[in-house]
Write an enzyme that holds these catalytic residues in place. Structure first.
Site, short mmCIF file in Angstrom:
data_model
loop_
_atom_site.label_atom_id
_atom_site.label_comp_id
_atom_site.label_asym_id
_atom_site.label_seq_id
_atom_site.Cartn_x
_atom_site.Cartn_y
_atom_site.Cartn_z
N HIS A 83 0.83 -1.21 0.00
CA HIS A 83 0.00 0.00 0.00
C HIS A 83 0.86 1.26 0.00
CE1 HIS A 83 -3.75 2.23 1.22
NE2 HIS A 83 -2.84 3.06 1.71
N GLU A 84 1.77 1.34 0.97
CA GLU A 84 2.59 2.55 1.10
C GLU A 84 3.57 2.72 -0.07
OE1 GLU A 84 1.68 4.77 3.04
OE2 GLU A 84 0.39 3.58 4.34
N HIS A 99 1.78 4.46 -2.84
CA HIS A 99 1.86 5.92 -2.67
C HIS A 99 3.22 6.44 -3.13
CE1 HIS A 99 -1.85 6.54 -0.52
NE2 HIS A 99 -1.50 5.81 0.51
N HIS A 109 3.63 6.40 -6.85
CA HIS A 109 2.80 7.46 -7.42
C HIS A 109 3.54 8.80 -7.32
CE1 HIS A 109 -1.60 9.22 -7.67
NE2 HIS A 109 -0.83 9.60 -8.67
#
Length: 596
Positions: free
Chosen positions: A387-388, A391, A394
């Protein structure tokens, strides 16, 4: 469970390399002084922002100041997050926050001065070739015009910055540094101190008594501080209402969505669509009770393992390898950067005493992103890593594809990349296993992602909507009122077939996101968009990957809804949420089939 270590005893390779951002204290001080010098160059532009040349120079100076300030602020924040009780980083962060406010004040004249120009002069700026790289900024200024105040008023609002940070700052210090939880007995009967980091681990215990003890200890601790925490959250809501009124928005909700140009229907559609789908959540609760072999399901049973004798221990190193394997569909270029992040200490891995709880990805433009974890060797932590890093990737792709101004993607888009990574990891794991027990374990984990990321975050979003509307209507919000609203929502969402324990009414007091108001709904919309993206990537391959990477590289160069639409996901309709609910329904059906 291991005892929590002190920050100074953590192995260097398990900490983030902050010197990539700012080399040392001397470099920080030097950069701080540079900002002070640059601020001295700002006043000559006042009253002169009426030609494309002057606006261009001023914007370039603004970018230079903002970039330095951002780096100082991010560095001191992350240093502080490593050990929130350490006074040195706390003082440095305080200095950085004051500088941010000073910078905000110094630059606050720019927008109102440009917006005070005639319509004709504004259009000249918007269409000037030398301002082409600032076009999105200028378009956005024109859109924001009804909510921008006079120069004097903007300067005053900027000065309020220090005061407005108080509720979040007080909550953070109270929650991370001052709050101490009691010791409870673990599965072996040993006394272990409860912490933010090990709380979920206790809730994942297969011993119901251990789960109950952790749950009761957590909420008893918060209940003892309910008046302080109620006043802190109430002050945050009051602050939001002040800003909404000052900037002439009809409500805090509309103010919060306006920045991302999100229609309020997106928010209300989400709550309405989830309300329609509550029977699915309640069906899952019944299945959970059956799998746990309990007559009554309690709130502290929601994280308990549903598959007997199936314990999946995953070390951090194994988690890295599996995440990299799962993200192979995104292509070699993506994987090269991902592995660089793993190897070059972008990540602060394990919990230590005083470390900020939870996980996040953050950074400053011009340097690689960073990730904070509080890693435990389990499936949940592996998904947090995926998940992190979603980020972080991105941010990396936005920063390397866009200019400073257009690189920062909106919070509305932020949860899409992170959750797409999770969906790809889940697909990889489900395909890799033939063991029915492992499959059931993964299905329950995925179903829990829907429960926590879509249903739970929507419930949080509804709590925020109700509390803000009550306050806006002039009603008082006592801790008792917060607790009643929160408890009633839990009853509504989880239904009558399970025991909604009274202690859950205090959970509002420990949610950090409530200090970043009207944020959490984006987890649910992001999850829905990610469900759609991952499906396209796995079914279509290269064309979908290209569209998706285009989305990651777009940063904030257009409005969020448009960026997603271009990449093939239309969030202006309830459709992506309904698609996500269809997937949730399929998971429940597969689980029911496996447990016949």
């Amino acid at each position: 469970m291991k005892q929590t270590v002190k920050r100074k005893d953590v192995a260097v390779e398990n900490t983030w390399k902050l010197e990539d951002l700012v080399a040392d204290q001397a470099a920080w001080d030097k950069e701080y002084q540079e900002v002070k010098v640059l601020l001295g160059k700002v006043p000559p532009y006042q009253g002169k922002l009426n030609t494309p040349a002057a606006v261009k120079e001023c914007f370039q100076l603004e970018d230079e100041i903002s970039l330095h300030t951002e780096r100082l602020y991010v560095y001191s924040s992350m240093l502080h997050h490593g050990d929130t009780a350490e006074p040195g980083p706390q003082a440095l962060l305080d200095k950085a926050q004051k500088l941010s406010v000073e910078v905000g004040e110094a630059l606050s004249f720019i927008t109102p001065e440009i917006l005070a120009l005639s319509e004709e002069q504004l259009q000249t700026l918007v269409s000037a070739p030398e301002l082409a790289k600032f076009k999105h900024t200028l378009d956005e200024m024109v859109r924001q015009k009804p909510h921008v105040l006079s120069k004097e008023q903007e300067a005053l609002i900027a000065q309020v910055g220090n005061v407005s940070q108080a509720p979040g700052k007080i909550f953070s210090l109270l929650n991370n540094a001052d709050l101490k939880f009691p010791k409870i007995k673990d599965e072996d009967g040993d006394e272990v101190e409860l912490t933010h980091g090990n709380y979920i681990q206790f809730l994942e215990s297969d011993n119901q008594e251990v789960r109950k003890a952790a749950f009761d200890a957590m909420y008893d601790t918060y209940a003892k501080l309910k008046n302080t925490l109620g006043a802190t959250l109430g002050a945050n809501i009051t602050k939001n209402i002040f800003y909404a009124k000052a900037r002439k928005y009809p409500s805090v909700l509309e103010m919060s969505l306006y920045g991302d140009k999100i229609p309020t229907e997106v928010y209300t559609n989400l709550i309405d669509t989830i309300h329609e789908s509550l029977p699915l959540l309640q069906r899952y609760m019944k299945l959970r009770a059956k799998l746990l072999k309990v007559d009554q399901l309690h709130m502290y049973d929601l994280f308990a393992p549903l598959v007997e004798e199936f314990k999946w221990d995953i070390t951090y190193q194994e988690a890295q390898k599996m995440v990299a394997e799962a993200l192979k569909p995104l292509g070699d270029d993506y994987l090269t950067v991902l592995n660089k992040g793993f190897q070059d200490r972008w990540i602060d891995i394990y919990e230590n005493e005083g470390k900020r709880s939870g996980a996040y990805s953050w950074g400053a433009f011009g340097t690689h992103p960073y990730v904070l974890l509080n890693h435990n060797d389990n499936l949940n932590s592996m998904f947090t890593l995926a998940h992190e890093m979603g980020h972080a990737m991105h941010s990396y792709l936005s920063d390397t594809s866009q200019d400073y101004r257009d690189a920062q993607y909106t919070i509305f888009l932020a949860e899409v990349a992170s959750t797409t990574n999770e969906a790809l990891l889940m697909d990889y794991l489900l395909k890799k296993t033939d063991d029915p027990k492992a499959k059931l374990y993964l299905l329950t984990y995925y179903a829990d992602q829907f429960r926590t990321t879509v249903f739970r975050q929507t419930m949080f979003a509804e709590f925020e909507k109700i509390t803000h509307e009550k306050s806006e209507a002039g009603e008082s919000l006592t801790p008792q009122e917060f607790s009643k609203i929160y408890y009633d929502l839990n009853k509504l969402y989880h239904g009558n077939d399970m025991t909604v324990d009274q202690a859950i009414e205090m959970e509002w007091a420990r949610i950090p996101h409530f200090y970043n108001s009207f944020y959490v709904y984006k987890y649910a919309t992001g999850f829905s968009a990610a469900t759609s993206f991952s499906k396209q990537i796995l079914e279509e391959g290269a064309p979908a990957v290209e569209r998706y990477l285009g989305f990651l590289k777009s940063g904030g160069s257009d409005y969020s809804i448009n960026i997603l639409k271009k990449a093939g996901v239309d969030m202006s309709t309830p459709e992506p949420i309904k698609q996500a609910m269809d997937v949730f329904k399929t998971l429940i059906e597969q689980m029911e089939e496996l447990t016949k």
